[in-house]
Design an enzyme around this catalytic site. Structure first.
Site, PDB file in Angstrom:
ATOM      1  CB  CYS A 131      -0.844   0.037   1.267  1.00  0.00           C
ATOM      2  SG  CYS A 131      -1.927  -1.364   1.455  1.00  0.00           S
ATOM      3  N   GLY A 220      -1.737 -16.112  -9.839  1.00  0.00           N
ATOM      4  CA  GLY A 220      -2.056 -17.395 -10.459  1.00  0.00           C
ATOM      5  C   GLY A 220      -0.803 -18.204 -10.785  1.00  0.00           C
ATOM      6  N   GLY A 248       0.228 -18.833  -6.952  1.00  0.00           N
ATOM      7  CA  GLY A 248      -0.011 -19.784  -8.029  1.00  0.00           C
ATOM      8  C   GLY A 248      -0.270 -21.208  -7.613  1.00  0.00           C
TER       9      GLY A 248
HETATM   10  C1  FMN Z   1      -8.498 -10.172  -6.896  1.00  0.00           C
HETATM   11  C2  FMN Z   1      -7.382 -10.220  -5.900  1.00  0.00           C
HETATM   12  C3  FMN Z   1      -7.500  -9.517  -4.700  1.00  0.00           C
HETATM   13  C4  FMN Z   1      -6.470  -9.522  -3.771  1.00  0.00           C
HETATM   14  N1  FMN Z   1      -6.616  -8.832  -2.606  1.00  0.00           N
HETATM   15  C5  FMN Z   1      -5.610  -8.840  -1.700  1.00  0.00           C
HETATM   16  C6  FMN Z   1      -5.755  -8.170  -0.465  1.00  0.00           C
HETATM   17  O1  FMN Z   1      -6.791  -7.586  -0.141  1.00  0.00           O
HETATM   18  N2  FMN Z   1      -4.697  -8.173   0.395  1.00  0.00           N
HETATM   19  C7  FMN Z   1      -3.520  -8.836   0.119  1.00  0.00           C
HETATM   20  O2  FMN Z   1      -2.605  -8.820   0.946  1.00  0.00           O
HETATM   21  N3  FMN Z   1      -3.384  -9.523  -1.039  1.00  0.00           N
HETATM   22  C8  FMN Z   1      -4.390  -9.537  -1.941  1.00  0.00           C
HETATM   23  N4  FMN Z   1      -4.246 -10.250  -3.112  1.00  0.00           N
HETATM   24  C9  FMN Z   1      -3.006 -11.027  -3.346  1.00  0.00           C
HETATM   25  C10 FMN Z   1      -3.197 -12.498  -2.957  1.00  0.00           C
HETATM   26  O3  FMN Z   1      -3.467 -12.633  -1.590  1.00  0.00           O
HETATM   27  C11 FMN Z   1      -1.946 -13.317  -3.301  1.00  0.00           C
HETATM   28  O4  FMN Z   1      -0.853 -12.829  -2.556  1.00  0.00           O
HETATM   29  C12 FMN Z   1      -1.575 -13.280  -4.774  1.00  0.00           C
HETATM   30  O5  FMN Z   1      -2.723 -13.254  -5.580  1.00  0.00           O
HETATM   31  C13 FMN Z   1      -0.732 -14.467  -5.200  1.00  0.00           C
HETATM   32  O6  FMN Z   1      -1.379 -15.697  -4.919  1.00  0.00           O
HETATM   33  P1  FMN Z   1      -2.246 -16.525  -6.022  1.00  0.00           P
HETATM   34  O7  FMN Z   1      -1.348 -16.693  -7.208  1.00  0.00           O
HETATM   35  O8  FMN Z   1      -2.582 -17.814  -5.352  1.00  0.00           O
HETATM   36  O9  FMN Z   1      -3.409 -15.693  -6.328  1.00  0.00           O
HETATM   37  C14 FMN Z   1      -5.272 -10.259  -4.040  1.00  0.00           C
HETATM   38  C15 FMN Z   1      -5.175 -10.974  -5.238  1.00  0.00           C
HETATM   39  C16 FMN Z   1      -6.203 -10.974  -6.166  1.00  0.00           C
HETATM   40  C17 FMN Z   1      -6.046 -11.756  -7.427  1.00  0.00           C
END
Ligand code: FMN
Lengths: 318, 299
Positions: A131, A220, A248
Site C-alpha cells: 500500500c 495465479g 499460483g
Molecule cells: C483479486 C485479488 C484480490 C487480492 N486482494 C488482496 C488483499 O486484499 N490483500 C492482500 O494482501 N493480497 C491480496 N491479493 C493477493 C493475494 O493474496 C496473493 O498474494 C496473490 O494473488 C498471489 O497468490 P495466487 O497466485 O494464489 O493468487 C489479491 C489478489 C487478487 C487476485
C-alpha cells in the site's frame, strides 16, 4: 496411514497448512457454500481498512496465460462493519480468522491492530504492505525495508502480545530478503509471500489497457516460480522464521513445492476463482502427495529442498 | 438454495445460427434453478491456462437424465471455442444455480420481455414461468443480423406478440429494437418490463420505460472472473434502499437488478458519492434513511 497435516500459527494449532490468500475468499460466506471453512487451516480475510472503501473502476480483471491481472483497489466494508458482520460470522462457523489489514500510515495499521486486539478470536494479523505510504514518497511500504519495519513495529507495539503479526511481502523489490530481515527485526512473527507481481495487459480490440486502472497485479500459476524463489531465498537467510507461501498454488503438488522451498503454511488465491472448493481439494491432494512419499507429518518437509541431497525415499513416487 | 459445484457429463452441443447450445446433465442445478440465474463453467480442462470461469445464463432445464441444463454462447474466444468442441459424455465442471433470479409479479399482469443477441436466452424460462402464472407476454428481440436473433420461433410460439428488429434489416424491422419500444408498450398495455441485453441497450430501455413509469427488471452481464462473489470484478454502482450507493457485484447482488436502483450512467466508474469512494468520509452520525430516487437514474 494418512499423513498428518496439522500445522501451527503462533499458539494456534491449525488442522492443515492450507489457508485462503488475502482478498481471494470474499467474507468466507461465499466459499462456505462449497467447503467447510472450519476444516481448512484458516481463512485469511481481504485487507481491511479503517473506513469503507469502494475500490477501483471496472474493468478490474483480465485473464492472462496461466494467470490473472487484477486491480480491485481493496474494496471493503471498513473495520466496524468487518468486526460486526464478517469476523463474527467466521468465528460462529468455527473458522480460524487471520485478519489482513491495510493502511496509508504506520499509525493506521496500529489503530486497526488495536481494534482487532479488542475483538476476541483473531488468530493472527497479516499486514498487507503493498500500500502506498502517504507519509513517505508514496511508494509501497513493502518496497522500502525501513517503511515496512516501521509498520511492523507500530503494529507489534499496539497488538495484543499473543496475536502473531505476519508481514506480507511483495516480489517486485530489489532484494526481498532485505525487507524480510527488516520486518523480522522489527518484531514480525512470520512472513507471507508473495503478493501480486506488477503487470499490464492491452486489449487489442479496443487498443487500450484492459484494466480501467491501466496496470494491475499478476497472480495465479504464472507467478509460482517467482514465489518459490522468494520463499527459497528467505528460508535460506532466515531459517527460523515461519513463512506463509503464496503464489499460483493450484494443486496439492504445488503446495508441496512451496513447502519444500521453506513455507510452513500455504495460501491459495486466484485458483479459488477457478475452483471454489480449491482449498479443500488442495488439502486432500497434499495429504495424498505426502502419504505417497511415506512422509508422516507435513512439518517434516518444510524447507527440505535446501538439504544437499534429498533423503532416500522408502516408496517410489507415483 | 445454495449453489453446487458438479462434474456433469455433456449431453449435446448444437449449433444454433451464430451460437452454440450446450446441454449438460446436472440434476442438482436443474431442480433448484429459477429464471434469471446462471452457471459458471471451467474451460480448458484441469491443466488449463484459462483460469477464469465463464458465466452463462441458463436457457433451459429439462427433467431427462434426472435433470439437464442448457446454455447458449457465441464461440468467439479460446474458452468458448473449447466449449464448442465438447463431445457427448465429456465432463464439465459446472457451478450453479448462481445469482438473484427475476422476481415474478404476484398478479397476472402484462409483461414485456426484451432481449438482444445471446442475452435473450435467459428470457425463455422466464416466459414459461410467467405463462404458468397466467400473465400476458410480449416479446421483443433484437440483434445485429438474423442469425444473431436468438429464439424468434420460440418467442412467437410462447408470446402474444413477438417484435423483431435487426441492425441490417435481415429479420424483422431495420434498426435498434428500442426504436419500437414505445409502440409495443402502447399496444400491449405493458405493466412490467424484463430486459436482458448489453449495457447500452439496457440503458435505453430503462430511459424509455421511465417515460411511462414502467418498472424494469434488468439482467446485467458484467465480466466476472469467478461468478461466486469472491473476485470483485463484475461490479457496478447500485443505490440501496437506504439511499446510499454501493459498488455491488453483478454475480451475487444481481444479475437481475431493479433498474431504477442501478446508476446506469456511472457503470464502470466509482461515483464520488458511493460508499467508500475516494474522498468519501464516514458520516459522524448515521443519516436518516432516504427513499430511493425512483427512476431518476434512467437517463
Ligand atoms: C483479486 C485479488 C484480490 C487480492 N486482494 C488482496 C488483499 O486484499 N490483500 C492482500 O494482501 N493480497 C491480496 N491479493 C493477493 C493475494 O493474496 C496473493 O498474494 C496473490 O494473488 C498471489 O497468490 P495466487 O497466485 O494464489 O493468487 C489479491 C489478489 C487478487 C487476485
Amino acid at each position: 496411514m494418512a499423513a498428518d497435516l496439522r500445522a501451527r500459527l503462533g499458539h494456534v494449532e491449525l488442522p492443515s497448512p492450507i489457508l485462503t490468500a488475502a482478498g481471494c475468499a470474499g467474507t468466507g460466506r461465499e466459499l462456505a457454500q462449497y467447503i467447510d471453512v472450519a476444516k481448512i487451516g484458516a481463512v485469511v480475510t481481504k485487507s481491511i481498512m479503517l473506513d469503507p472503501r469502494a475500490g477501483r473502476p471496472s474493468p478490474r480483471t483480465a485473464e492472462t496465460a496461466g494467470g490473472l491481472l487484477s486491480s480491485v483497489g481493496l474494496q471493503g466494508p471498513g473495520i466496524d462493519a468487518f468486526l460486526q458482520r464478517d469476523l463474527a460470522w467466521l468465528l460462529s462457523r468455527g473458522a480460524r480468522a487471520v485478519v489482513s489489514i491495510a493502511g496509508s500510515s504506520p499509525g493506521e495499521y496500529a489503530e486497526l491492530a488495536v481494534r482487532l486486539s479488542d475483538a476476541a478470536g483473531v488468530t493472527a494479523i497479516e499486514l498487507n504492505l503493498s500500500c502506498p505510504n502517504v507519509e513517505g514518497r508514496g511508494r509501497d511500504f513493502a518496497s522500502e525495508p525501513d517503511a515496512a519495519a516501521q509498520v511492523v513495529e507500530s503494529v507489534r507495539a499496539a497488538a495484543r502480545y499473543d496475536i502473531p503479526v505476519i508481514a506480507k511481502l511483495a516480489p517486485d523489490v530489489a532484494d526481498i530478503v532485505t525487507v524480510a530481515r527488516a520486518c523480522t527485526a522489527a518484531g514480525a512473527d512470520a512472513l507471507s509471500m508473495i503478493n501480486t507481481v506488477p503487470g499490464m495487459v492491452i486489449d487489442t480490440t479496443t487498443m487500450r489497457p484492459a484494466l480501467a486502472g491501466g496496470a494491475g497485479g499478476l497472480s495465479g500459476p504464472a507467478i509460482r516460480p517467482i514465489a518459490v524463489r522468494s520463499i527459497w531465498r528467505t528460508r535460506q537467510a532466515l531459517p527460523e522464521v515461519p513463512i506463509i507461501g503464496i503464489g499460483g498454488v493450484r494443486t496439492g503438488r504445488d503446495a508441496l513445492e512451496l513447502i519444500l522451498a521453506g513455507a510452513t503454511l500455504v495460501g491459495v488465491g486466484t485458483v479459488i476463482f477457478h475452483d471454489p472448493s480449491a482449498c479443500a481439494r488442495i488439502q486432500r491432494e497434499l495429504e495424498d502427495e505426502l502419504t505417497a512419499r511415506n512422509i508422516d507429518r507435513v512439518t517434516d518437509v518444510t524447507g527440505l529442498a535446501h538439504q544437499p541431497t534429498a533423503p532416500a525415499l522408502r516408496r517410489p513416487i507415483p | 438454495m445454495a449453489p453446487v459445484q458438479v462434474s456433469g457429463p455433456v449431453l449435446t452441443v448444437r449449433r444454433v445460427d451464430a451460437y452454440h447450445a450446450l446441454t449438460v446433465v446436472a440434476p442438482a442445478i436443474a431442480t433448484e434453478f429459477r429464471p434469471g440465474q446462471f452457471v459458471t463453467v471451467a474451460v480448458g480442462g484441469p491443466e488449463s491456462s484459462m483460469l477464469l470461469r465463464r458465466a452463462f445464463s441458463i436457457h433451459d432445464v429439462r427433467p431427462d437424465h434426472g435433470g439437464t441444463i442448457e446454455f447458449v454462447f457465441e464461440a468467439n474466444g479460446p474458452g468458448t471455442q473449447w466449449l464448442a468442441g465438447r463431445r457427448s459424455r465429456d465432463l464439465l465442471d459446472v457451478v450453479g444455480p448462481l445469482g438473484r433470479p427475476f422476481p415474478l409479479p404476484r398478479e397476472p399482469v402484462s409483461c414485456l420481455l426484451i432481449g438482444s443477441g445471446h442475452h435473450s436466452t435467459a428470457l425463455f424460462p422466464l416466459a414459461d414461468r410467467l405463462r404458468e402464472r397466467g400473465g400476458q407476454i410480449d416479446f421483443m428481440l433484437g440483434a445485429a443480423s438474423a442469425d444473431r436473433v436468438f429464439g424468434s420461433l420460440r418467442a412467437r410460439r410462447t408470446a402474444r406478440s413477438a417484435t423483431i428488429a435487426t441492425d441490417d434489416g435481415s429479420l424483422g424491422a431495420r434498426g435498434p429494437i428500442t426504436g419500437m419500444l414505445s409502440q409495443v408498450i402502447h399496444e400491449a398495455r405493458t405493466d412490467l418490463i424484463y430486459a436482458s441485453a448489453p449495457l447500452p441497450v439496457l440503458r435505453e430501455v430503462v430511459a424509455l420505460a421511465g417515460r411511462y413509469d414502467l418498472p424494469v427488471q434488468a439482467l446485467v452481464e458484467q465480466p466476472t472472473a469467478c461468478g461466486t462473489g469472491v473476485c470483485m470484478s463484475c461490479v457496478l454502482p447500485v443505490l440501496g434502499s437506504d439511499g446510499i450507493t454501493r459498488i455491488a457485484r453483478a454475480c451475487t447482488d444481481g444479475p437481475v437488478f431493479r433498474a431504477d436502483l442501478v446508476r446506469w450512467d456511472d457503470v464502470g466508474t466509482v461515483p464520488f458519492d458511493a460508499l467508500g469512494a475516494p474522498g468519501w468520509k464516514p458520516p459522524r452520525v448515521a443519516p436518516a434513511p432516504r427513499a430511493p430516487r425512483g427512476s431518476a437514474h434512467g437517463g
